[in-house]
Design a protein around this motif. Structure first.
Motif, short mmCIF file in Angstrom:
data_model
loop_
_atom_site.label_atom_id
_atom_site.label_comp_id
_atom_site.label_asym_id
_atom_site.label_seq_id
_atom_site.Cartn_x
_atom_site.Cartn_y
_atom_site.Cartn_z
N SER A 1 48.72 41.94 60.07
CA SER A 1 49.44 41.08 61.01
C SER A 1 49.16 41.51 62.46
O SER A 1 48.70 42.62 62.72
N LYS A 2 49.45 40.63 63.38
CA LYS A 2 49.33 40.86 64.82
C LYS A 2 47.90 41.19 65.23
O LYS A 2 47.67 41.97 66.14
N GLY A 3 46.93 40.62 64.55
CA GLY A 3 45.54 40.79 64.94
C GLY A 3 44.92 42.12 64.58
O GLY A 3 43.80 42.41 64.97
N ARG A 4 45.65 42.98 63.88
CA ARG A 4 45.09 44.26 63.50
C ARG A 4 44.31 44.13 62.20
O ARG A 4 44.38 43.13 61.52
N MET A 5 43.57 45.19 61.89
CA MET A 5 42.83 45.17 60.62
C MET A 5 42.80 46.58 60.04
O MET A 5 42.89 47.57 60.77
N GLY A 6 42.65 46.62 58.74
CA GLY A 6 42.55 47.90 58.04
C GLY A 6 41.23 47.95 57.27
O GLY A 6 40.50 46.97 57.17
N ARG A 7 40.92 49.12 56.75
CA ARG A 7 39.68 49.29 56.01
C ARG A 7 39.95 49.23 54.52
O ARG A 7 40.92 49.79 54.02
N MET A 8 39.07 48.53 53.81
CA MET A 8 39.16 48.43 52.37
C MET A 8 37.85 48.96 51.79
O MET A 8 36.78 48.68 52.32
N GLU A 9 37.92 49.76 50.74
CA GLU A 9 36.73 50.29 50.11
C GLU A 9 36.54 49.64 48.74
O GLU A 9 37.46 49.63 47.93
N LYS A 10 35.35 49.12 48.52
CA LYS A 10 35.00 48.57 47.21
C LYS A 10 34.12 49.60 46.52
O LYS A 10 32.97 49.81 46.91
N THR A 11 34.66 50.24 45.50
CA THR A 11 33.95 51.35 44.86
C THR A 11 33.12 50.88 43.68
O THR A 11 33.47 49.91 43.00
N TYR A 12 32.02 51.59 43.44
CA TYR A 12 31.13 51.34 42.31
C TYR A 12 30.91 52.64 41.57
O TYR A 12 31.02 53.73 42.14
N SER A 13 30.58 52.53 40.28
CA SER A 13 30.39 53.71 39.44
C SER A 13 29.15 53.52 38.57
O SER A 13 28.66 52.41 38.39
N HIS A 14 28.67 54.62 38.04
CA HIS A 14 27.57 54.62 37.07
C HIS A 14 28.11 55.18 35.75
O HIS A 14 28.74 56.23 35.74
N LEU A 15 27.83 54.48 34.67
CA LEU A 15 28.32 54.88 33.36
C LEU A 15 27.14 55.18 32.45
O LEU A 15 26.17 54.42 32.42
N THR A 16 27.22 56.27 31.70
CA THR A 16 26.17 56.66 30.76
C THR A 16 26.80 56.98 29.42
O THR A 16 27.78 57.72 29.35
N LEU A 17 26.24 56.40 28.37
CA LEU A 17 26.67 56.68 27.00
C LEU A 17 25.50 57.26 26.22
O LEU A 17 24.38 56.75 26.32
#
Length: 195
Positions: A154-170
C-alpha cells in the motif's frame, strides 16, 4: 561376499599373468614359492596393480548396472519443502513410494511422483530391471537459483518476493527379493546375498 569374490579374481588374474610370463616354482624346504628375481618382482607388482584395477572396475560396473539415477532440474518450490517430501520415500520400495506421493497433500509430491515414475520407466525400459525389486536408495535435494520479484504494498511502496527453485535427484536400486520387506525401510548397510 563381493569383496571375497573380487579378491579371488584378483589372485587368479595375478597368478595367471605370472605363469604366462614364465615364472617357475622353486621346491625348497620352506614350502615353495615363486622365484624372486628383480624383474619378476617388478612385473608381478605391476600385474597385481593392473589386476586389482580391472577387478575393481568390473565390480563397480556391476554395481552401477543395477542402479538408475534420475534428475529433475529447476523444480518450483523451496529446497526445504521438497526435502520434507523426499525424506519420506528414502529407502522405500518404489511402488509404495509412488502410492505415498499419490496420496500426499503436499504440493511438491506431484513433482516427486513424476520423477519417480520417470525413474521406474527408465529402469524397466533401458536397464531391464525388475520394478518389483526396485528401492529408492537415495533421494536428495539441491538448491537451485531463485528469482527476485516485486510485490506491491500500500501507499506506493513495494517489497521483495523470492521465487525459489530446487534440483531433485533420485537413485533407484534393484535389491534381492528377500531384502524387501513391505511397510519397512530398506537397510542398505545390511549384508545382502548378491553383493
Amino acid at each position: 561376499a563381493e569383496r571375497e569374490r573380487v579378491r579371488v579374481k584378483t589372485r587368479l588374474a595375478m597368478w595367471a599373468l605370472l605363469l604366462r610370463r614364465g615364472a617357475r616354482w622353486m621346491s625348497s624346504g620352506d614350502g615353495g614359492g615363486l622365484l624372486s628375481t628383480p624383474e619378476l618382482v617388478e612385473s608381478s607388482s605391476n600385474a597385481v596393480a593392473a589386476a586389482m584395477k580391472t577387478a575393481a572396475a568390473a565390480a563397480e560396473q556391476q554395481q552401477q548396472a543395477r542402479r538408475v539415477t534420475v534428475h529433475a532440474r529447476r523444480v518450483r518450490g523451496s529446497p526445504q519443502r521438497l526435502n520434507d517430501v523426499a525424506r519420506s520415500i528414502r529407502a522405500v520400495q518404489v511402488h509404495e513410494a509412488a502410492a505415498q506421493m499419490h496420496l500426499s497433500l503436499r504440493h511438491a509430491a506431484k513433482d516427486v511422483l513424476a520423477l519417480l515414475r520417470s525413474g521406474i520407466a527408465t529402469a524397466e525400459r533401458e536397464h531391464a530391471l525388475d520394478t518389483n525389486r526396485l528401492v529408492v536408495e537415495e533421494a536428495y535435494v539441491g538448491k537451485g537459483r531463485y528469482l527476485k520479484r516485486v510485490m506491491p504494498h500500500s501507499k506506493g511502496r513495494m517489497g521483495r518476493m523470492e521465487k525459489t527453485y530446487s534440483h531433485l535427484t533420485l537413485v533407484l536400486r534393484e535389491v534381492p527379493e528377500e531384502a524387501i520387506t513391505r511397510g519397512r525401510r530398506w537397510n542398505k548397510r545390511a549384508p545382502s546375498s548378491d553383493a
